[in-house]
Write a protein that holds these residues in place. Structure first.
Motif, PDB file in Angstrom:
ATOM      1  N   PHE A 107       0.811  -1.216   0.000  1.00 25.87           N
ATOM      2  CA  PHE A 107       0.000   0.000   0.000  1.00 25.87           C
ATOM      3  C   PHE A 107       0.849   1.273   0.000  1.00 25.87           C
ATOM      4  O   PHE A 107       0.297   2.368   0.037  1.00 25.87           O
ATOM      5  CB  PHE A 107      -0.932   0.017   1.213  1.00 25.87           C
ATOM      6  CG  PHE A 107      -2.037  -0.992   1.127  1.00 25.87           C
ATOM      7  CD1 PHE A 107      -3.044  -0.877   0.187  1.00 25.87           C
ATOM      8  CD2 PHE A 107      -2.072  -2.075   1.998  1.00 25.87           C
ATOM      9  CE1 PHE A 107      -4.064  -1.804   0.105  1.00 25.87           C
ATOM     10  CE2 PHE A 107      -3.087  -3.021   1.926  1.00 25.87           C
ATOM     11  CZ  PHE A 107      -4.086  -2.891   0.979  1.00 25.87           C
ATOM     12  N   THR A 108       2.152   1.133  -0.011  1.00 32.84           N
ATOM     13  CA  THR A 108       3.038   2.297  -0.013  1.00 32.84           C
ATOM     14  C   THR A 108       3.260   2.781  -1.450  1.00 32.84           C
ATOM     15  O   THR A 108       3.654   1.990  -2.310  1.00 32.84           O
ATOM     16  CB  THR A 108       4.395   1.958   0.626  1.00 32.84           C
ATOM     17  OG1 THR A 108       4.179   1.512   1.967  1.00 32.84           O
ATOM     18  CG2 THR A 108       5.304   3.178   0.640  1.00 32.84           C
ATOM     19  N   PRO A 109       3.008   4.049  -1.746  1.00 30.14           N
ATOM     20  CA  PRO A 109       3.227   4.551  -3.112  1.00 30.14           C
ATOM     21  C   PRO A 109       4.686   4.379  -3.541  1.00 30.14           C
ATOM     22  O   PRO A 109       5.616   4.596  -2.763  1.00 30.14           O
ATOM     23  CB  PRO A 109       2.865   6.042  -3.007  1.00 30.14           C
ATOM     24  CG  PRO A 109       1.972   6.126  -1.807  1.00 30.14           C
ATOM     25  CD  PRO A 109       2.446   5.077  -0.864  1.00 30.14           C
ATOM     26  N   GLY A 110       4.879   3.973  -4.780  1.00 33.01           N
ATOM     27  CA  GLY A 110       6.203   3.826  -5.329  1.00 33.01           C
ATOM     28  C   GLY A 110       6.860   2.496  -5.045  1.00 33.01           C
ATOM     29  O   GLY A 110       8.009   2.263  -5.442  1.00 33.01           O
ATOM     30  N   SER A 112       5.461  -0.488  -5.965  1.00 37.38           N
ATOM     31  CA  SER A 112       4.987  -1.527  -6.872  1.00 37.38           C
ATOM     32  C   SER A 112       6.157  -2.118  -7.649  1.00 37.38           C
ATOM     33  O   SER A 112       7.058  -1.402  -8.091  1.00 37.38           O
ATOM     34  CB  SER A 112       3.963  -0.945  -7.860  1.00 37.38           C
ATOM     35  OG  SER A 112       4.558   0.069  -8.639  1.00 37.38           O
TER      36      SER A 112
END
Length: 225
Positions: A107-110, A112
């Protein structure tokens, strides 16, 4: 499929994620099951305390030994709950590791496309071990619930033993001898009963402060049982 060669391991990312989701649900179910057992033991302790208090304090003729039995009963429930907490702690730690290391990263942006490693998981699953001792578990449960339960029963016992019935009226004891006469049980002198109660509470205090869990043992955050 030929099962004699063994069950195949996941070979793709999709299969691994599906397996991880099922594994997470399984560990979460076991954690909830042991959490429910903790609540049951605490409920038994509170119900026992309420029953003993209502019986002992409802009548002047009720003997204080009922409250002494209540202390021993609650101590036995504390030991049982500490044992259950050790199992709960194992599954809670696994669930929290999956949540903090995998799902939090997801769920942390960046993040993926990144990969998360669980290097210690294979050894933990092959040879499960308790992370805390029975005394650490007792200290944890004392701090969370049982300290207040033992405090209430001690105060009730002191109210019972410091009250003296004379000529149909109740008054506080005036001397140490009156207090020791009240604490005596059959052939057991009052000083021995008093020593037993003091010994029990000194032991509980020693366990609660000597075996307190460190923040690293409990884990990050504030949402803990």
């Amino acid at each position: 499929m030929d099962m004699t060669a063994g069950i195949p391991l996941p070979s793709t990312s999709a299969e691994s994620i599906t397996m991880l989701a099922h594994y997470y649900r399984g560990e979460l179910s076991r954690m909830i099951s042991w959490r429910d057992r903790l609540d049951r033991t605490t409920n038994w302790a509170i119900a026992s305390l309420a029953a003993m208090l209502s019986f002992s304090l409802s009548s002047q003729t009720a003997h204080h030994s009922v409250l002494l039995f209540c202390m021993l009963l609650i101590y036995g429930l504390l030991v049982i709950e500490a044992r259950r907490y050790r199992f709960y702690d194992v599954y809670r730690a696994r669930v929290r590791r999956l949540e903090s290391q995998y799902f939090a990263a997801m769920f942390t942006p960046g993040m993926s496309g990144s990969r998360v490693s669980f290097d210690t998981f294979p050894d933990e699953l092959r040879t499960p071990r308790f992370a805390i001792s029975i005394h650490q578990a007792m200290a944890r449960r004392l701090r969370r619930n049982y300290f207040w339960i033992f405090l209430v029963v001690l105060l009730a016992w002191l109210v019972k033993t410091t009250s003296h019935v004379s000529d149909g009226h109740t008054r506080l004891v005036h001397t140490v001898n009156e207090f020791l006469e009240n604490t005596a049980i059959a052939g057991i002198p009052g000083i021995a009963v008093m020593a037993g109660v003091v010994g029990l509470y000194v032991w509980l205090g020693f366990v609660m402060f000597r075996f307190e869990l460190e923040s690293d043992d409990i884990g990050p955050g504030q949402v803990h049982v």
